[in-house]
Design a protein around this motif. Structure first.
Motif, PDB file in Angstrom:
ATOM      1  N   TYR A 132     -14.474   2.893 -42.215  1.00  0.00           N
ATOM      2  CA  TYR A 132     -14.502   3.866 -41.122  1.00  0.00           C
ATOM      3  C   TYR A 132     -13.067   4.270 -40.800  1.00  0.00           C
ATOM      4  CZ  TYR A 132     -13.608  -0.395 -38.387  1.00  0.00           C
ATOM      5  OH  TYR A 132     -13.088  -1.563 -37.905  1.00  0.00           O
ATOM      6  N   THR A 133     -12.916   5.272 -39.938  1.00  0.00           N
ATOM      7  CA  THR A 133     -11.585   5.773 -39.608  1.00  0.00           C
ATOM      8  C   THR A 133     -11.035   5.136 -38.342  1.00  0.00           C
ATOM      9  OG1 THR A 133     -12.336   7.583 -38.198  1.00  0.00           O
ATOM     10  CG2 THR A 133     -12.202   8.031 -40.579  1.00  0.00           C
ATOM     11  N   GLU A 134      -9.776   5.365 -38.097  1.00  0.00           N
ATOM     12  CA  GLU A 134      -9.140   4.845 -36.885  1.00  0.00           C
ATOM     13  C   GLU A 134      -9.796   5.415 -35.630  1.00  0.00           C
ATOM     14  OE1 GLU A 134      -4.785   4.836 -34.775  1.00  0.00           O
ATOM     15  OE2 GLU A 134      -4.873   4.863 -36.952  1.00  0.00           O
ATOM     16  N   ASP A 185     -11.757  -0.433 -43.912  1.00  0.00           N
ATOM     17  CA  ASP A 185     -11.724   0.713 -44.820  1.00  0.00           C
ATOM     18  C   ASP A 185     -13.081   1.430 -44.909  1.00  0.00           C
ATOM     19  OD1 ASP A 185     -13.115  -1.201 -46.278  1.00  0.00           O
ATOM     20  OD2 ASP A 185     -11.951  -0.888 -48.121  1.00  0.00           O
ATOM     21  N   VAL A 190     -15.156  12.690 -43.393  1.00  0.00           N
ATOM     22  CA  VAL A 190     -14.940  11.268 -43.139  1.00  0.00           C
ATOM     23  C   VAL A 190     -15.904  10.445 -43.998  1.00  0.00           C
ATOM     24  CG1 VAL A 190     -15.125   9.455 -41.379  1.00  0.00           C
ATOM     25  CG2 VAL A 190     -14.192  11.692 -40.775  1.00  0.00           C
ATOM     26  N   GLN A 199     -12.942   6.173 -35.170  1.00  0.00           N
ATOM     27  CA  GLN A 199     -14.186   5.456 -34.924  1.00  0.00           C
ATOM     28  C   GLN A 199     -13.956   4.021 -34.470  1.00  0.00           C
ATOM     29  OE1 GLN A 199     -14.807   6.793 -38.540  1.00  0.00           O
ATOM     30  NE2 GLN A 199     -15.986   8.567 -37.948  1.00  0.00           N
ATOM     31  N   SER A 200     -12.787   3.489 -34.764  1.00  0.00           N
ATOM     32  CA  SER A 200     -12.508   2.099 -34.384  1.00  0.00           C
ATOM     33  C   SER A 200     -12.526   1.923 -32.866  1.00  0.00           C
ATOM     34  CB  SER A 200     -11.176   1.623 -34.965  1.00  0.00           C
ATOM     35  OG  SER A 200     -10.094   2.264 -34.328  1.00  0.00           O
TER      36      SER A 200
END
Length: 172
Positions: free
Chosen positions: A10-12, A8, A144, A14-15
């Motif tokens: 960072y965003t998908e 939670d 973001v 950035q994953s």
């Protein structure tokens, strides 16, 4: 900085970079090792090799390193802002526009690598200076939310991504 960010932080999007970071170990040590790896991998190349593009529309090796330089600067600034509690939303950036405006191909490969090393040392000095309690602080950029430690992982993973591209498409 050993602890990795929770999902939670960072965003998908950035994953895809953060997932490349080894799950254990100090990020500062990993970044130092990556720096030495890139300098060792590219330091012995000729100017002709430094200008190589694996396809007409793709960046040269010098431009890839230039992109890493720009990215380190931008992401380190975000990291600093988040660590200091900045409340203003920071802007995003368009990597292709930055790369075109920078004109990294006008430099020798050794100049670009020296620039890369200096910028990375600055990033590492920043990370070394952060108090432990700042790692979970968050900030906003381009809509973001992200934590300090997620931003540090993003710097690391982004470079790992480009290191893999350099090895697979430029130096095979």
């Amino acid at each position: 900085m050993d602890q990795r960010p929770a999902q939670d932080e960072y965003t998908e999007f950035q994953s895809r970079y953060i997932s490349l970071v080894p799950p254990e170990g100090d990020l500062r040590v990993i970044l130092r090792e990556q720096t030495e790896r890139i300098l060792g991998l590219l330091g012995g190349l000729t100017e002709e090799q430094g200008s190589f593009r694996y396809a007409p529309e793709k960046w040269s090796i010098k431009e890839v390193i230039g992109h890493l330089i720009d990215n380190d600067r931008i992401m380190s600034y975000r990291l600093l802002c988040f660590a200091r509690g900045e409340q203003a939303q920071l802007p995003g950036y368009e990597e292709s526009d930055y790369a075109a405006a920078a004109e990294y191909d006008r430099f020798t490969l050794q100049e670009v690598l020296t620039h890369y090393r200096i910028v990375r040392e600055s990033t590492l000095d920043l990370l070394d200076s952060l108090p432990e309690n700042s790692y979970t602080r968050t900030g906003m950029f381009n809509g973001v939310a992200m934590s300090v430690r997620a931003q540090a992982c993003l710097i690391t993973g982004h470079e790992l991504h480009h290191l893999r591209i350099l090895q697979e498409r430029y130096l095979h």
